[in-house]
Design a protein around this motif. Structure first.
Motif, mmCIF file in Angstrom:
data_model
loop_
_atom_site.group_PDB
_atom_site.id
_atom_site.type_symbol
_atom_site.label_atom_id
_atom_site.label_comp_id
_atom_site.label_asym_id
_atom_site.label_seq_id
_atom_site.Cartn_x
_atom_site.Cartn_y
_atom_site.Cartn_z
ATOM 1 N N ILE A 192 0.804 -1.219 0.000
ATOM 2 C CA ILE A 192 0.000 0.000 0.000
ATOM 3 C C ILE A 192 0.844 1.280 0.000
ATOM 4 O O ILE A 192 0.410 2.310 -0.498
ATOM 5 C CB ILE A 192 -0.985 -0.032 1.186
ATOM 6 C CG1 ILE A 192 -2.245 0.715 0.836
ATOM 7 C CG2 ILE A 192 -0.389 0.490 2.443
ATOM 8 C CD1 ILE A 192 -3.080 0.045 -0.186
ATOM 9 N N ASP A 193 2.064 1.218 0.512
ATOM 10 C CA ASP A 193 2.909 2.410 0.570
ATOM 11 C C ASP A 193 3.725 2.619 -0.703
ATOM 12 O O ASP A 193 4.432 3.616 -0.825
ATOM 13 C CB ASP A 193 3.847 2.337 1.775
ATOM 14 C CG ASP A 193 3.064 2.416 3.076
ATOM 15 O OD1 ASP A 193 2.030 3.122 3.100
ATOM 16 O OD2 ASP A 193 3.476 1.766 4.052
ATOM 17 N N GLN A 194 3.630 1.698 -1.650
ATOM 18 C CA GLN A 194 4.377 1.845 -2.891
ATOM 19 C C GLN A 194 3.696 2.849 -3.821
ATOM 20 O O GLN A 194 2.514 3.166 -3.673
ATOM 21 C CB GLN A 194 4.504 0.491 -3.597
ATOM 22 C CG GLN A 194 5.361 -0.493 -2.832
ATOM 23 C CD GLN A 194 5.496 -1.805 -3.574
ATOM 24 O OE1 GLN A 194 5.133 -1.913 -4.734
ATOM 25 N NE2 GLN A 194 6.033 -2.800 -2.891
ATOM 26 N N PHE A 238 -0.237 3.349 -5.607
ATOM 27 C CA PHE A 238 -1.274 2.735 -4.785
ATOM 28 C C PHE A 238 -2.035 3.767 -3.949
ATOM 29 O O PHE A 238 -2.703 3.400 -2.992
ATOM 30 C CB PHE A 238 -0.669 1.665 -3.862
ATOM 31 C CG PHE A 238 -0.340 0.389 -4.558
ATOM 32 C CD1 PHE A 238 -1.297 -0.600 -4.708
ATOM 33 C CD2 PHE A 238 0.926 0.164 -5.073
ATOM 34 C CE1 PHE A 238 -1.002 -1.786 -5.351
ATOM 35 C CE2 PHE A 238 1.234 -1.009 -5.718
ATOM 36 C CZ PHE A 238 0.268 -1.996 -5.865
ATOM 37 N N GLU A 239 -1.958 5.045 -4.342
ATOM 38 C CA GLU A 239 -2.629 6.090 -3.571
ATOM 39 C C GLU A 239 -4.137 5.881 -3.467
ATOM 40 O O GLU A 239 -4.716 6.090 -2.392
ATOM 41 C CB GLU A 239 -2.336 7.481 -4.165
ATOM 42 C CG GLU A 239 -0.895 7.922 -4.045
ATOM 43 C CD GLU A 239 -0.028 7.421 -5.191
ATOM 44 O OE1 GLU A 239 -0.579 6.929 -6.203
ATOM 45 O OE2 GLU A 239 1.202 7.500 -5.071
ATOM 46 N N THR A 281 -8.189 3.794 4.431
ATOM 47 C CA THR A 281 -8.123 4.613 5.643
ATOM 48 C C THR A 281 -9.386 4.387 6.470
ATOM 49 O O THR A 281 -10.438 4.038 5.937
ATOM 50 C CB THR A 281 -8.001 6.112 5.299
ATOM 51 O OG1 THR A 281 -9.087 6.485 4.477
ATOM 52 C CG2 THR A 281 -6.682 6.407 4.619
ATOM 53 N N HIS A 282 -9.271 4.564 7.756
ATOM 54 C CA HIS A 282 -10.385 4.360 8.695
ATOM 55 C C HIS A 282 -10.948 2.942 8.559
ATOM 56 O O HIS A 282 -12.151 2.745 8.437
ATOM 57 C CB HIS A 282 -11.492 5.396 8.494
ATOM 58 C CG HIS A 282 -10.986 6.806 8.493
ATOM 59 N ND1 HIS A 282 -10.389 7.374 9.608
ATOM 60 C CD2 HIS A 282 -10.959 7.739 7.521
ATOM 61 C CE1 HIS A 282 -10.032 8.609 9.308
ATOM 62 N NE2 HIS A 282 -10.366 8.856 8.047
ATOM 63 N N ASP A 283 -10.054 1.970 8.575
ATOM 64 C CA ASP A 283 -10.438 0.561 8.445
ATOM 65 C C ASP A 283 -9.949 -0.200 9.667
ATOM 66 O O ASP A 283 -9.190 -1.155 9.570
ATOM 67 C CB ASP A 283 -9.844 -0.010 7.150
ATOM 68 C CG ASP A 283 -10.330 -1.416 6.859
ATOM 69 O OD1 ASP A 283 -11.471 -1.741 7.235
ATOM 70 O OD2 ASP A 283 -9.569 -2.189 6.257
ATOM 71 N N SER A 284 -10.417 0.214 10.848
ATOM 72 C CA SER A 284 -9.921 -0.381 12.086
ATOM 73 C C SER A 284 -10.329 -1.850 12.231
ATOM 74 O O SER A 284 -9.592 -2.651 12.802
ATOM 75 C CB SER A 284 -10.403 0.419 13.293
ATOM 76 O OG SER A 284 -11.825 0.453 13.294
#
Length: 151
Positions: free
Chosen positions: A117-119, A122-123, A130-133
């Motif tokens: 996801i940080d590559q 993949f934005e 986000t907000h997927d606890s």
């Protein structure tokens, strides 16, 4: 007439003609009790359609089926080949399920997504996750990706 066991490949793009061939073949050469007919199809939808078509009333004009669709094992080619591998190479050597089957692949993808996801590029996925606890979004994404690979 009797028919020895074997493997027959019939392919085409006219499903009604293929269905008629299967019905006439099954009527002409019925299997012994407790034997299963194996049919390989390209999708689960075609599998369901074939089962329903074979169960249609045999008295219906030229579209009649066999009257019942029992002892017919309709499979996808990948799962059939996996079973053959297990039979030939040994059940101890080959796991019961392929690691690329949909369910195991879903969990593998779910585990790998945070690493990717940080590559770059993949934005959009970063925003989606986000907000997927409770990890529900990540699971849904992994499941859809596994389904795409499965298809």
């Amino acid at each position: 007439t009797s028919l020895s066991a074997g493997f027959m490949v019939v392919h085409g793009n006219r499903l009604d003609e293929l269905r008629s061939l299967v019905v006439s073949w099954m009527r002409r050469y019925p299997l012994a009790p407790l034997e299963n007919e194996i049919a390989l199809v390209q999708s689960n939808g075609i599998a369901q359609w074939l089962k329903l078509a074979l169960a249609e009333d045999p008295e219906d004009d030229d579209m009649g089926g066999c009257g019942i669709a029992a002892a017919i094992d309709v499979q996808l080619p990948g799962s059939f080949m996996w079973q053959l591998y297990r039979m030939v190479l040994g059940r101890d050597e080959i796991p019961p399920k392929s690691l690329l089957d949909k369910a195991p692949l879903t969990w593998r993808l779910m585990r790998l997504l945070p690493e990717l996801i940080d590559q770059q590029h993949f934005e959009p996925l970063q925003r989606f996750l986000t907000h997927d606890s409770d990890l529900r979004k990540r699971y849904q994404l992994a499941e859809r990706l596994a389904d795409l690979f499965d298809q």
